[in-house]
Design an enzyme around this catalytic site. Structure first.
Site, PDB file in Angstrom:
ATOM      1  N   LYS A 205       0.835  -1.212   0.000  1.00 45.16           N
ATOM      2  CA  LYS A 205       0.000   0.000   0.000  1.00 45.16           C
ATOM      3  C   LYS A 205       0.873   1.267   0.000  1.00 45.16           C
ATOM      4  O   LYS A 205       0.619   2.207  -0.752  1.00 45.16           O
ATOM      5  CB  LYS A 205      -0.908  -0.018   1.242  1.00 45.16           C
ATOM      6  N   CYS A 259      -3.658  10.502   0.673  1.00 45.72           N
ATOM      7  CA  CYS A 259      -2.905   9.250   0.466  1.00 45.72           C
ATOM      8  C   CYS A 259      -1.503   9.512  -0.089  1.00 45.72           C
ATOM      9  O   CYS A 259      -0.517   9.255   0.594  1.00 45.72           O
ATOM     10  CB  CYS A 259      -3.671   8.342  -0.493  1.00 45.72           C
TER      11      CYS A 259
HETATM   12  N1  LIG Z   1     -10.402   7.402   2.031  1.00 43.77           N
HETATM   13  C1  LIG Z   1      -9.667   6.773   1.133  1.00 43.77           C
HETATM   14  O1  LIG Z   1      -9.793   7.021  -0.060  1.00 43.77           O
HETATM   15  C2  LIG Z   1      -8.684   5.702   1.547  1.00 43.77           C
HETATM   16  C3  LIG Z   1      -8.139   4.869   0.555  1.00 43.77           C
HETATM   17  C4  LIG Z   1      -7.277   3.866   0.938  1.00 43.77           C
HETATM   18  C5  LIG Z   1      -6.940   3.707   2.278  1.00 43.77           C
HETATM   19  N2  LIG Z   1      -7.468   4.538   3.237  1.00 43.77           N
HETATM   20  C6  LIG Z   1      -7.093   4.315   4.627  1.00 43.77           C
HETATM   21  O2  LIG Z   1      -8.192   3.753   5.319  1.00 43.77           O
HETATM   22  C7  LIG Z   1      -8.170   4.178   6.687  1.00 43.77           C
HETATM   23  C8  LIG Z   1      -9.500   4.835   7.013  1.00 43.77           C
HETATM   24  O3  LIG Z   1      -9.640   5.959   6.154  1.00 43.77           O
HETATM   25  P1  LIG Z   1     -11.010   6.716   5.980  1.00 43.77           P
HETATM   26  O4  LIG Z   1     -10.823   7.631   4.811  1.00 43.77           O
HETATM   27  O5  LIG Z   1     -12.142   5.749   5.979  1.00 43.77           O
HETATM   28  O6  LIG Z   1     -11.031   7.565   7.345  1.00 43.77           O
HETATM   29  P2  LIG Z   1     -12.247   8.410   7.939  1.00 43.77           P
HETATM   30  O7  LIG Z   1     -11.640   9.461   8.767  1.00 43.77           O
HETATM   31  O8  LIG Z   1     -13.208   8.769   6.842  1.00 43.77           O
HETATM   32  O9  LIG Z   1     -13.005   7.354   8.864  1.00 43.77           O
HETATM   33  C9  LIG Z   1     -12.470   6.771   9.980  1.00 43.77           C
HETATM   34  C10 LIG Z   1     -13.568   6.626  11.040  1.00 43.77           C
HETATM   35  O10 LIG Z   1     -13.020   5.932  12.152  1.00 43.77           O
HETATM   36  C11 LIG Z   1     -13.589   6.472  13.339  1.00 43.77           C
HETATM   37  N3  LIG Z   1     -12.738   6.111  14.469  1.00 43.77           N
HETATM   38  C12 LIG Z   1     -11.555   6.659  14.847  1.00 43.77           C
HETATM   39  N4  LIG Z   1     -11.044   5.986  15.911  1.00 43.77           N
HETATM   40  C13 LIG Z   1     -11.921   4.993  16.183  1.00 43.77           C
HETATM   41  C14 LIG Z   1     -11.954   3.962  17.164  1.00 43.77           C
HETATM   42  N5  LIG Z   1     -10.958   3.794  18.029  1.00 43.77           N
HETATM   43  N6  LIG Z   1     -13.023   3.136  17.186  1.00 43.77           N
HETATM   44  C15 LIG Z   1     -14.022   3.294  16.289  1.00 43.77           C
HETATM   45  N7  LIG Z   1     -14.049   4.242  15.336  1.00 43.77           N
HETATM   46  C16 LIG Z   1     -12.999   5.079  15.280  1.00 43.77           C
HETATM   47  C17 LIG Z   1     -13.707   7.949  13.053  1.00 43.77           C
HETATM   48  O11 LIG Z   1     -14.681   8.567  13.874  1.00 43.77           O
HETATM   49  C18 LIG Z   1     -14.098   7.947  11.565  1.00 43.77           C
HETATM   50  O12 LIG Z   1     -15.507   7.986  11.391  1.00 43.77           O
HETATM   51  C19 LIG Z   1      -6.980   5.126   6.810  1.00 43.77           C
HETATM   52  O13 LIG Z   1      -5.866   4.429   7.290  1.00 43.77           O
HETATM   53  C20 LIG Z   1      -6.731   5.584   5.379  1.00 43.77           C
HETATM   54  O14 LIG Z   1      -5.412   5.953   5.172  1.00 43.77           O
HETATM   55  C21 LIG Z   1      -8.344   5.526   2.887  1.00 43.77           C
END
Ligand SMILES: NC(=O)c1ccc[n+]([C@@H]2O[C@H](COP(=O)([O-])OP(=O)(O)OC[C@H]3O[C@@H](n4cnc5c(N)ncnc54)[C@H](O)[C@@H]3O)[C@@H](O)[C@H]2O)c1
Length: 405
Positions: A205, A259
């Site tokens: 990743k 990212c």
């Molecule tokens: N958004 C993208 O396009 C994308 C693509 C690939 C990878 N990622 C990765 O995926 C992961 C999540 O990204 P995202 O964009 O969904 O983030 P986001 O911020 O949209 O969502 C994360 C959620 O997790 C919740 N949260 C935080 N701590 C928590 C806990 N301890 N228990 C329960 N809920 C909790 C937050 O309130 C939030 O709603 C990250 O590591 C990101 O780098 C994101």
């Protein structure tokens, strides 16, 4: 919910919620967990808190059919997915405390043969670290759990399609874990599932995004050289790409988003001596934004010297890439901030056609900005900007190739 959930999804954001909805669509019970009670409330009302095409219907149906339920606390299940944020702390150091606290919340619920998967973008070794954390608190489960890492690589705006059709890389802490995780994803995903170990999957990743960053840095470096050498960089790249084995990407005003502008630091932080190109690419892409802001400053001073009055300046685009409304880590936004910090009674028109308003910047329509400005700065190659017709007396700074593609 009366039905026992098969899956607990921890983190219901841009990735966790669509994934939960997809799993629920396949008639598997999902208990979604988020620490934000507003998000939980919204989802249980069958609504969504993020913008993503087709997600609203998917969540509404999943909740209505009883396959998705959200809560602030986890419950017992067979599979646990961790999809929480992995931001920075301090000086570009990855912060895995969210992954850790999400893991701690489910440790008391784990039982033999359960599947635990991290999807959050994570530094190398995070899955092993979490395995050690789990077994230190539940030693009786040692080697009796399936633990794996499976990164997400969807494109915002097309998540519901890509979640199903993209290939996935799946790496367990041992072969059995990998197999169990592959069996799990096979139920929902049509793309190929590629097996590896956890460390390789974590690195994969980070490398995907670092690779893009390095290639864009090359294009940005060329743009700096070409500016000095008085060569049109877009024409140059077009010509160089006529070579059958050359494919140079396009320069821009930097690199943004949550990212590509972030993940390379996860490698550099842990392997600073070895990741010279990756670290330098980050520096070049950041420097390009600074350079653009300096160019605007110089154009402004030159105009004043020539015309004896302050210029009116149009700054076109705030998003981190063309045709989206996402401003996270946006180099265009950084440049606008930097230019405004140096403002000295000039008039500015800030344009971002993909958002209605901004809490800091007063937005102007594209037409009005173009009409009034003396200096027109293209920061993002939005489609709306490409019909610009050159007007002789206006100075144009095209940092994103809006007029050259
Ligand atoms: N958004 C993208 O396009 C994308 C693509 C690939 C990878 N990622 C990765 O995926 C992961 C999540 O990204 P995202 O964009 O969904 O983030 P986001 O911020 O949209 O969502 C994360 C959620 O997790 C919740 N949260 C935080 N701590 C928590 C806990 N301890 N228990 C329960 N809920 C909790 C937050 O309130 C939030 O709603 C990250 O590591 C990101 O780098 C994101």
């Amino acid at each position: 919910m009366d039905n026992k959930p098969n899956v607990v999804m921890v983190g219901l954001g841009y990735i966790g919620l669509p994934t939960a909805a997809l799993i629920a669509k396949n008639k598997t019970y999902v208990h979604g967990v988020d620490i934000n009670p507003e998000i939980v409330k919204t989802i249980n009302a069958g609504k969504i808190h993020i913008i993503e095409p087709e997600l609203d219907n998917a969540v509404e149906n999943a909740v209505k059919d009883g396959f998705l339920y959200a809560s602030t606390v986890p419950v017992e299940a067979d599979s646990y997915l961790i999809v929480v944020p992995t931001p920075f702390k301090g000086k570009n150091e990855p912060d895995i405390s969210f992954v850790e606290s999400a893991t701690k919340a489910i440790i008391p619920l784990l039982k033999e043969n359960d599947l635990y998967i991290i999807e959050s973008t994570s530094p190398i070794g995070t899955t092993e670290l979490m395995m050690n954390l789990i077994y230190s608190e539940r030693p009786e489960l040692k080697n009796k759990l399936n633990i794996a890492y499976c990164p997400e690589r969807v494109l915002p705006g097309n998540v519901m399609y890509e979640l199903v059709h993209n290939d996935r890389v799946i790496g367990g802490i041992n072969d059995e874990s990998t197999e169990k995780a592959v069996d799990f994803y096979r139920q929902f995903i049509k793309g190929d599932l590629h097996k590896t170990n956890a460390r390789t999957a974590e690195m994969c990743k980070l490398v995907e995004n670092s690779s893009r960053d390095v290639q864009i840095a090359f294009a940005n470096e060329l743009s700096l050289i070409c500016d000095k050498a008085d060569i049109n960089v877009w024409e140059l790249i077009k010509l160089a790409n006529k070579h059958p084995r050359v494919n140079i990407l396009q320069p821009g005003c930097g690199v943004g988003g949550h990212c590509i502008a972030v993940d390379p630091y996860f490698i550099v932080a842990d392997y600073p001596m070895e990741s010279k190109i990756i670290g330098t690419a980050r520096e070049i892409n950041n420097y390009k934004s600074f350079w653009c802001a300096e160019k605007v400053k110089n154009a402004k001073l030159e105009f004043e010297l020539q015309h004896g009055r302050k210029p009116r300046i149009a700054l076109l685009g705030l998003a981190f890439k063309p045709n989206i409304d996402d401003l996270r880590e946006s180099p265009a936004k950084y440049i606008v901030q930097k230019v405004l910090q140096n403002a000295n009674d000039e008039e500015y028109y800030i344009v971002e056609p993909n958002i209605n308003e901004h809490k800091v910047f007063k937005l102007t329509s594209y037409e009005e900005a173009i009409d009034k400005a003396d200096i027109i700065v293209f920061l993002v190659a939005h489609d709306e900007f490409k019909n610009y017709k050159a007007i002789k007396e206006k100075i144009v700074l095209d940092f994103c190739g809006a007029l050259n593609k």
